[in-house]
Design an enzyme around this catalytic site. Structure first.
Site, short mmCIF file in Angstrom:
data_model
loop_
_atom_site.label_atom_id
_atom_site.label_comp_id
_atom_site.label_asym_id
_atom_site.label_seq_id
_atom_site.Cartn_x
_atom_site.Cartn_y
_atom_site.Cartn_z
N HIS A 35 0.92 -1.18 -0.05
CA HIS A 35 -0.05 -0.10 0.07
C HIS A 35 0.84 1.38 0.12
O HIS A 35 0.18 2.43 -0.10
CB HIS A 35 -1.06 0.05 0.99
N ASP A 66 0.41 -7.74 1.87
CA ASP A 66 0.74 -6.25 1.54
C ASP A 66 2.49 -6.12 1.65
O ASP A 66 2.94 -5.30 2.61
CB ASP A 66 0.03 -5.72 2.97
N SER A 99 4.70 2.77 7.74
CA SER A 99 4.22 1.60 7.00
C SER A 99 5.53 1.31 6.04
O SER A 99 6.27 1.96 5.24
CB SER A 99 3.15 1.86 5.81
#
Length: 495
Positions: free
Chosen positions: A133, A163, A235
């Protein structure tokens, strides 16, 4: 940074946070032999020194900027008065038929957008792991190292289910992080989260491993849980142990607000390593399936008790099988509904997250030994894991190389001569799938799998799409230089 319910964009928010760090206190002990126990101070214990871990990990963690350029998009919009006013007779005389119930289309110019996240250098030649993402939808990727050097990056491969994404920059002698096995991580051990949260580059936060094999209802159901502060922008960053070695890739937080409230989650390195290897070797992730649906035994027993049912499976630990998928690996090996899996390859499994972690490291065709209970009796079976298509073949994300040909867009002269508007000419055929299927040099490809082929990029995307489908075949339509139409079936897999 992903949230549990909603996925938040990694764009930076201007949020002020105050973090408190608990002081290390001396522990007190009582003397049990004294008639009046006296509380005395125990010898001072040196707190864990995390400076070494920070110094080791920081140079390997990078800042990633994702830029999505301005684009022209066609959108639908609704005009509730369109049909009402376009024909006062309501279409009685054949007018007003173009209103489409008030829905119309128009083109809009989307703004240029940027977002940010983190990544971890895993090799000295520039391979970087991050979250899917973080790089999803990027037209441009810029990577900034800890020493502020900037590089343009390209995406090698990405997997939405786990992910994870693998990107590459052109560099040499880069500070690659040491990678440790997440299987060796223990609950309660100290860890650091390293990344670029909330626009604060090169940030380190500390905490402990709160839990392992945590099932979050996401693609990866075996996460490392930590109370080290993780926020938007973390992230793709590193979760490291006290030696500064990577044990996980930070991926999501448990939050109603999008900011840290005490729990973050990282993808274990055991899963990361397998995803990276698959992307490098095959172009996509080889996902093995055990072929069951179920839950933790204690969860199933508790749910039955709520219904007034008494259940005795012979254990309160393991995986209760609620359903066996037809023609799956478990069904082939004889496992049935109401069986309880207790071990895989000799490794005890007490909850579904542990099962997911083991299977996530396997590929289709791998064999596993399963110990299970049936009516409280111990049994053993050997399973051959399958892929999503229900077989044991490796699913490659093929590119144009597999075709064994060279291509170029047809010239204006060819368009005029053959009375066609587009196509790719096969200008060379070597030892690949085209040769096997009998496609000759000079053949002009116009459609593949019912998609128009106007450029090499069109052909590339169609090949990749077909290679991961249940039927990995290219149905090629086109025209010979003589004007005769031709049709070929080009299998992408070996028999």
């Amino acid at each position: 940074m992903k949230k549990i319910i909603n996925v938040a964009t990694p764009a930076v928010c201007a949020v002020a946070l105050v973090l408190s760090v608990a002081a290390f206190n001396k522990t007190n002990a009582a003397n049990p032999t004294s008639p009046n126990p006296i509380v005395t101070s125990a010898p001072a214990v040196q707190p864990v020194d995390l400076t070494y871990a920070a110094e080791k990990a920081l140079p390997s963690v990078v800042y990633i900027k994702n830029t999505q350029n301005s684009k022209v998009q066609t959108v639908e919009y609704s005009d509730p008065f369109e049909d009402f006013f376009s024909d006062p007779f309501g279409g009685f005389f054949g007018r007003g038929q173009g209103g489409n119930n008030g829905r119309r289309q128009r083109q809009i110019q989307t703004p240029k957008r940027t977002a940010a996240g983190s990544g971890v250098i895993i090799s000295t030649d520039g391979y970087i792991v991050t979250n899917n993402h973080v790089v999803d939808g990027a037209d441009e990727l810029m990577v900034t190292l800890n020493d502020n050097k900037e590089y343009s990056a390209r995406i090698i491969g990405a997997d939405a289910t786990t992910d994870l994404a693998l990107i590459k920059i052109d560099g040499k002698n880069l500070p690659a992080i040491q990678i440790a096995s997440s299987d060796d991580v223990k609950v309660g051990e100290w860890v650091l989260a390293v990344g670029n949260p909330l626009g604060l580059n090169n940030t380190v936060t500390a905490g402990i491993v709160s839990a392992k094999a945590r099932s979050m209802g996401q693609g990866v159901s075996s996460m490392i849980q930590t109370d080290a502060a993780i926020n938007q922008g973390n992230s793709g960053g590193a979760l490291v142990n006290t030696n500064g070695a990577l044990i996980g890739i930070n991926a999501m937080i448990y939050s109603q607000t999008g900011s840290n409230i005490g729990y973050g989650f990282a993808i274990p390195t055991t899963i990361m390593n397998k995803v990276v290897d698959d992307i490098k070797k095959y172009g996509n992730v080889q996902r093995a399936m055990i072929g069951i649906k179920g839950s933790d035994v204690n969860v199933y027993v508790d749910s039955e008790k709520e219904k007034g049912n008494e259940v005795d499976l012979g254990t309160m630990e393991g995986i209760y099988i609620a359903e066996v998928v037809e023609d799956g690996a478990a069904a082939d090996a004889g496992l049935k509904k109401d069986d309880v899996i207790t071990h895989i390859d000799g490794q005890k499994v007490t909850k579904f997250g542990e099962l997911q972690n083991i299977i996530a490291q396997k590929r289709p065709g791998d064999k596993i030994t399963v110990n299970y209970l049936r009516n409280k009796s111990k049994k053993t079976a050997t399973l051959t894991l399958k892929n999503e298509q229900g077989n044991t073949k490796v699913v490659k994300n093929a590119d144009l190389d597999v075709l064994g040909g060279n291509f170029r867009a047809i010239t204006d002269a060819q368009k005029e001569q053959l009375n066609i508007g587009y196509g790719l000419e096969v200008i060379k055929v070597s030892g690949g799938k085209l040769k096997d299927a009998g496609v000759p040099k000079g053949f002009i490809i116009q459609r593949v799998n019912d998609k128009s082929i106007k450029s090499i990029e069109d052909l590339q995307s169609t090949v990749k799409e077909a290679s991961t489908s249940k039927e990995p075949v290219l149905y090629v339509q086109g025209i010979y230089p003589t004007g005769k139409k031709g049709y070929f079936a080009v299998p992408l897999e070996n028999d």
